[in-house]
Design an enzyme around this catalytic site. Structure first.
Site, PDB file in Angstrom:
ATOM      1  N   ASP A 141      -9.746 -67.218 -22.933  1.00 30.35           N
ATOM      2  CA  ASP A 141      -9.225 -68.573 -22.739  1.00 30.35           C
ATOM      3  C   ASP A 141      -8.636 -69.101 -24.039  1.00 30.35           C
ATOM      4  OD1 ASP A 141     -10.628 -71.811 -21.758  1.00 30.35           O
ATOM      5  OD2 ASP A 141      -8.670 -70.912 -21.316  1.00 30.35           O
ATOM      6  N   LYS A 144      -2.406 -67.039 -24.459  1.00 32.84           N
ATOM      7  CA  LYS A 144      -1.948 -66.069 -23.446  1.00 32.84           C
ATOM      8  C   LYS A 144      -1.372 -64.800 -24.062  1.00 32.84           C
ATOM      9  CE  LYS A 144       2.223 -68.915 -23.032  1.00 32.84           C
ATOM     10  NZ  LYS A 144       3.352 -67.990 -23.196  1.00 32.84           N
ATOM     11  N   ASP A 169      -8.656 -66.949 -18.004  1.00 32.31           N
ATOM     12  CA  ASP A 169      -8.141 -68.229 -17.525  1.00 32.31           C
ATOM     13  C   ASP A 169      -6.614 -68.247 -17.658  1.00 32.31           C
ATOM     14  OD1 ASP A 169      -8.378 -71.741 -18.488  1.00 32.31           O
ATOM     15  OD2 ASP A 169      -8.184 -70.819 -16.503  1.00 32.31           O
ATOM     16  N   ASN A 170      -5.949 -69.126 -16.913  1.00 28.74           N
ATOM     17  CA  ASN A 170      -4.514 -69.405 -17.074  1.00 28.74           C
ATOM     18  C   ASN A 170      -3.594 -68.229 -16.822  1.00 28.74           C
ATOM     19  OD1 ASN A 170      -5.925 -70.977 -19.804  1.00 28.74           O
ATOM     20  ND2 ASN A 170      -5.080 -72.164 -18.114  1.00 28.74           N
ATOM     21  N   GLU A 199      -6.495 -77.133 -14.586  1.00 29.85           N
ATOM     22  CA  GLU A 199      -7.558 -78.144 -14.698  1.00 29.85           C
ATOM     23  C   GLU A 199      -7.024 -79.572 -14.504  1.00 29.85           C
ATOM     24  OE1 GLU A 199      -7.123 -75.652 -16.828  1.00 29.85           O
ATOM     25  OE2 GLU A 199      -6.739 -76.316 -18.856  1.00 29.85           O
TER      26      GLU A 199
HETATM   27  C1  LIG Z   1      -1.994 -77.122 -23.149  1.00 31.97           C
HETATM   28  C2  LIG Z   1      -1.459 -76.918 -21.767  1.00 31.97           C
HETATM   29  N1  LIG Z   1      -0.438 -77.723 -21.393  1.00 31.97           N
HETATM   30  C3  LIG Z   1       0.070 -77.638 -20.144  1.00 31.97           C
HETATM   31  C4  LIG Z   1      -0.415 -76.711 -19.240  1.00 31.97           C
HETATM   32  C5  LIG Z   1      -1.445 -75.870 -19.610  1.00 31.97           C
HETATM   33  C6  LIG Z   1      -1.988 -75.952 -20.882  1.00 31.97           C
HETATM   34  C7  LIG Z   1      -3.132 -75.064 -21.242  1.00 31.97           C
HETATM   35  C8  LIG Z   1      -4.205 -74.955 -20.333  1.00 31.97           C
HETATM   36  C9  LIG Z   1      -5.276 -74.130 -20.634  1.00 31.97           C
HETATM   37  O1  LIG Z   1      -6.342 -73.997 -19.781  1.00 31.97           O
HETATM   38  C10 LIG Z   1      -5.311 -73.396 -21.846  1.00 31.97           C
HETATM   39  N2  LIG Z   1      -6.380 -72.576 -22.110  1.00 31.97           N
HETATM   40  C11 LIG Z   1      -6.398 -71.915 -23.261  1.00 31.97           C
HETATM   41  N3  LIG Z   1      -5.407 -71.990 -24.187  1.00 31.97           N
HETATM   42  C12 LIG Z   1      -4.301 -72.742 -23.987  1.00 31.97           C
HETATM   43  O2  LIG Z   1      -3.398 -72.780 -24.848  1.00 31.97           O
HETATM   44  C13 LIG Z   1      -4.219 -73.512 -22.745  1.00 31.97           C
HETATM   45  C14 LIG Z   1      -3.136 -74.348 -22.439  1.00 31.97           C
HETATM   46 MG   LIG Z   2      -7.618 -72.333 -20.299  1.00 24.62          MG
END
Ligand SMILES: Cc1ncccc1-c1cc(O)c2nc[nH]c(=O)c2c1
Ligand SMILES: [Mg+2]
Length: 214
Positions: A141, A144, A169-170, A199
């Site tokens: 997490d 990416k 995640d993501n 989230e």
């Molecule tokens: C920051 C952000 N902005 C818009 C959409 C998604 C995100 C986002 C969401 C996450 O869950 C993340 N987890 C780990 N690391 C990340 O960089 C990260 C970034």
């Molecule tokens: Mg994340």
């Protein structure tokens, strides 16, 4: 000078959560991020999927890549047996400073080792520094573009055993396409996608669970 988002998140924990009660810390952060200020915690919806994977694996040793404010650190640690260990790596010192306080507020210090530094530098040190033979669960997490190189490094360092689980995640948003391609096409992994949402939003995202076959 203006506070930072992590500082405001910590303030919400100290205001609304009960010391020593990890569930109240998780709930206070979710409440704050849903109703006051969005922050990049795995959140409640994907958090329930995380909970089910943690409970199923029942890990003795967990590695979390990307601590941020410690939400998923607390979420995972609250489900671990007393002597289990969660090692969490955070590159950003400001995030790490807040996470330490969130983890302490939840009373989870005993189960958590927070390490400040780059995953690429620290993954090769885990065995010797923490007396870890193998990782039962890895929660990716952090960033990416680091998911795939760090997974290959974890393999090369001999940190996985038959049945070790990677949970990322993501994988849809922001997205980790090269990582997905790797774990889904490799003979060494059995992969499964858990559809969910970014989230606190309606945007599609999800978690990829990959079991290492050895
Ligand atoms: C920051 C952000 N902005 C818009 C959409 C998604 C995100 C986002 C969401 C996450 O869950 C993340 N987890 C780990 N690391 C990340 O960089 C990260 C970034
Ligand atoms: Mg994340």
């Amino acid at each position: 000078t203006r506070s930072t988002r992590p500082q405001r998140l910590l303030g919400a924990v100290q205001k609304s959560a009960t010391r020593g009660d990890p569930c109240s810390v998780v709930n206070a952060i979710d409440q704050f991020c849903r109703h006051t200020e969005w922050a990049m915690n795995v959140g409640d919806e994907k958090g329930c999927i995380l909970d089910s994977v943690v409970s199923e694996v029942n890990p003795a040793t967990v590695l979390e890549l990307g601590t941020y404010c410690g939400y998923s650190t607390v979420r995972i640690a609250r489900l671990l047996p007393p002597h289990a260990k969660l090692i969490t790596l955070e590159f950003n010192p400001d995030f790490a400073a807040i996470a330490r306080q969130v983890i302490a507020w939840a009373g989870m210090e005993e189960k958590v080792h927070l390490v400040e530094g780059a995953s690429g530098e620290w993954i090769p040190k885990i065995k010797e520094q923490f007396g870890v033979k193998a990782l039962d669960l890895v929660f990716l997490d952090h960033w990416k573009d680091q998911y795939l190189p760090d997974t290959k490094l974890i393999e090369e360092c001999g940190l996985l055993r038959k049945g070790s689980v990677l949970l990322a995640d993501n994988v849809i948003f922001p997205g980790a396409p090269q990582y997905l391609e790797y774990v889904r096409s490799s003979q060494q992994y059995e992969s499964q996608y858990f559809k969910s949402h970014l989230e606190y939003t309606k945007v599609e995202d999800g978690l990829e669970k990959s079991v290492f076959l050895g």
